[in-house]
Design an enzyme around this catalytic site. Sequence first.
Site, PDB file in Angstrom:
ATOM      1  N   GLU A  78       0.841  -1.209   0.000  1.00 43.79           N
ATOM      2  CA  GLU A  78       0.000   0.000   0.000  1.00 43.79           C
ATOM      3  C   GLU A  78       0.873   1.255   0.000  1.00 43.79           C
ATOM      4  O   GLU A  78       0.575   2.236  -0.675  1.00 43.79           O
ATOM      5  CB  GLU A  78      -0.929  -0.018   1.214  1.00 43.79           C
ATOM      6  CG  GLU A  78      -1.970  -1.127   1.089  1.00 43.79           C
ATOM      7  CD  GLU A  78      -2.900  -1.187   2.283  1.00 43.79           C
ATOM      8  OE1 GLU A  78      -2.396  -1.494   3.375  1.00 43.79           O
ATOM      9  OE2 GLU A  78      -4.092  -0.927   2.128  1.00 43.79           O
ATOM     10  N   GLU A  98      -4.341  -9.241   3.278  1.00 45.21           N
ATOM     11  CA  GLU A  98      -5.113  -8.919   4.488  1.00 45.21           C
ATOM     12  C   GLU A  98      -6.314  -9.838   4.675  1.00 45.21           C
ATOM     13  O   GLU A  98      -6.672 -10.187   5.801  1.00 45.21           O
ATOM     14  CB  GLU A  98      -5.591  -7.456   4.440  1.00 45.21           C
ATOM     15  CG  GLU A  98      -4.501  -6.432   4.718  1.00 45.21           C
ATOM     16  CD  GLU A  98      -3.693  -6.021   3.494  1.00 45.21           C
ATOM     17  OE1 GLU A  98      -3.707  -6.752   2.487  1.00 45.21           O
ATOM     18  OE2 GLU A  98      -3.046  -4.962   3.555  1.00 45.21           O
TER      19      GLU A  98
END
Length: 695
Positions: A78, A98
């Site tokens: 990210e 995730e």
Amino acid sequence: MGGFCGNKNILAPKKCSGEARHRGLTQNSAPGPKGADIKEFGDSESGPPLIPMIHAIEAGNKPMVAAIEGFALGGGLELALGCHYRIAHSKARLGLPEVTLGLLPAAGGSQRLPRLIGVPAALDLIITGRHVTAAEALQLGIVDQVTDHHTVDAAVKFALSVAGRPLDARRISSYSCPPVSGDLDALFEEVMRKVRRGARGAIAPVACVQAVRAAATLPYARGMERERELMATLFTSGQARALQYSFFAQRAVSRWSTPSGARWDASAPKPVRKVAVIGLGTMGRGIAVALAQAGFPVVSVETQEKQLTEAKRAVSQMLERGAKRRGVAAPLDKMSYSSNIQAVADVDLVIEAVFEDMGLKKKIFQQLSAVCKPDALLCTNTSSLDVDQLASQTRNPELVVGMHFFAPAHVMKLLEVVYGPRSSPQALATAMQLGKKMGKVSVAVGNCPGFVGNRMLKAYVEQAFFLLEEGATPELVDSALEEFGFSMGFFKVSDLSGLDVGWKVRKEDGLALPGVSTGPSARIRQGRRYSPLGDLLCQRGRFGQKTGSGWYQYGKPGGRVATPDPWLHSFLEEYRAQHGLVPRRIDPQEVLERCLYALINEGFRILEDGIAAGPEDIDCIYVFGYGWPHYRGGPMFYAAMVGLPKVLERLEHYYRAHPDVPDLQPCSLLRRLVASGSPPVQKWKEAIKKLHSQL
Ligand SMILES: CC/C=C\CC(=O)SCCNC(=O)CCNC(=O)[C@H](O)C(C)(C)COP(=O)(O)OP(=O)(O)OC[C@H]1O[C@@H](n2cnc3c(N)ncnc32)[C@H](O)[C@@H]1OP(=O)(O)O
């Protein structure tokens, strides 16, 4: 200009209305956490917040180049997506895993990735959490360049080459998602349908789809709000806690120890270069395939010529299908076959996988002991027989261990490695390492009937039968278990694997007796309540799918679609009447409590007996071998989530109602844990140690 290796980020649950925070960056190739430090989830926050930092990087006026080495997973990727360019080393791995931790990429990952690589590709990565190679990342457009050299140097060179170019077109948050072919709503509806079906109650994959949909339909700032809202729900969910527990549990079980003091870090495995499999039935074929796929030369021995011919074809097909799926060449050259046991003379390790018959297995172990190299490891794939008895047939009983695979053995992740009282630590270490090389979650367990998984299952199965006697139907029991998250309820699984399998075991155990279908003794065996329902179905030739009927009907032998069977319902009514059983309404909650708490209670007994080293071992066995929903962590973690006092109270309640069912009598470890304040599951090992030292 800057080179970044993002990797240690953290979420702050308290602020978190889902807000992501950052706690410092480390070199990506350094050992330690990859992405956020999962251990820190749930701690109080510290360090600068991650999302504003990524925004600041993206908004900067100097070109920011992410140099990616090692792993860029989760928060690491990210952060890289906030940079204007990304350069990856050819050995780097990237991903947004995730979802596997019960979360979604909530530092803008769910909003930037679809804008960068398009909705379908982003959905694939975010919903599965899979890692991609640098080459695939380049192909997908996640990175701009791949290098085989020093990544930071390459990034600096790259940055110099783009210095002065306008950066507006490099800020991913300003992009719109590339258009999809066809209708966007229809695409999301189809994906959501599939995801909900596959997720079986897991909430993170569903939230991932919702977040990507926000990226595709909302401006960036509103998409980020949606990402935060969705994350807030996930972050506080029991599912995220369970999946994060499971991440560490999988790693904990590889650090095995035994009650005699043998340990993973003090026992070096023996080298294994060549392996043999004895018996090419369903299990043997799967094991041979898994070994060949892991790169081991395999000698497969089957004494029945017809079976051998069939097996050769089947194994080749399995290898070819697997290779096609993985885009590699089929390792057919790893396989050799023989009908003569002498062919195993030069192997380092043998896995016996013949029919589950002690007499036959003993004979084979005698032969192996005579034929094999004296230092060869002799392993049995028995699912419940006494490993020590087999060891006693050999010259070197210390080289005998169980390697209990689960069907289909080339697919299922679990391997129970069973050590007997005489197995050497080195033999155990070797089997554990072989399992790891085969891509299995290997769990070391002690030797007792059924080991860990099947021993616990017995208590669960028994409750399912008793519930039918008391008024339930197979449909009611199965739907409660499926609602809980199992892909199939017990009765459907039983029809699939064949009712005759359990019948044979019960006959061998002296439980299924011919001709005892009425009278008081019909439902009592070996001094405890017994249900002969499964035996009665087998006596009528109802073995499940293969015969076209079992607990359900299937239309024809080999049919796959289970439909409720009116015959079975009448049969149950007659059975109850015959035995004076008055049916009552049973609700799904009772089904869950009876089946699951009986199984959990046996899990506590197993811990008490030292057959499993800790709750993590049992939980991995159930998640990877028995279809326990991953997002519920495993039976022991689930018990801790429900609350040990509640589990104890319900077991006491059911034991009072069924005093002839010893499996419902709460075991002393459970009582002791409750009496000592119900410590968290991570602390049970200490409590057990204390208990053992007091005995
Ligand atoms: C909103 C922004 C913030 C964040 C979101 C996230 O970043 S979520 C986290 C995303 N990252 C991951 O999910 C990566 C998890 N790790 C792995 O998948 C594997 O560890 C990896 C990186 C593929 C390496 O596998 P390998 O088999 O080489 O090593 P192993 O798994 O045994 O790990 C070595 C030890 O490191 C510990 N560890 C790894 N990753 C983390 C982590 N993210 N947090 C905490 N600890 C981590 C692992 O437990 C091992 O420790 P050990 O004590 O040796 O068992």
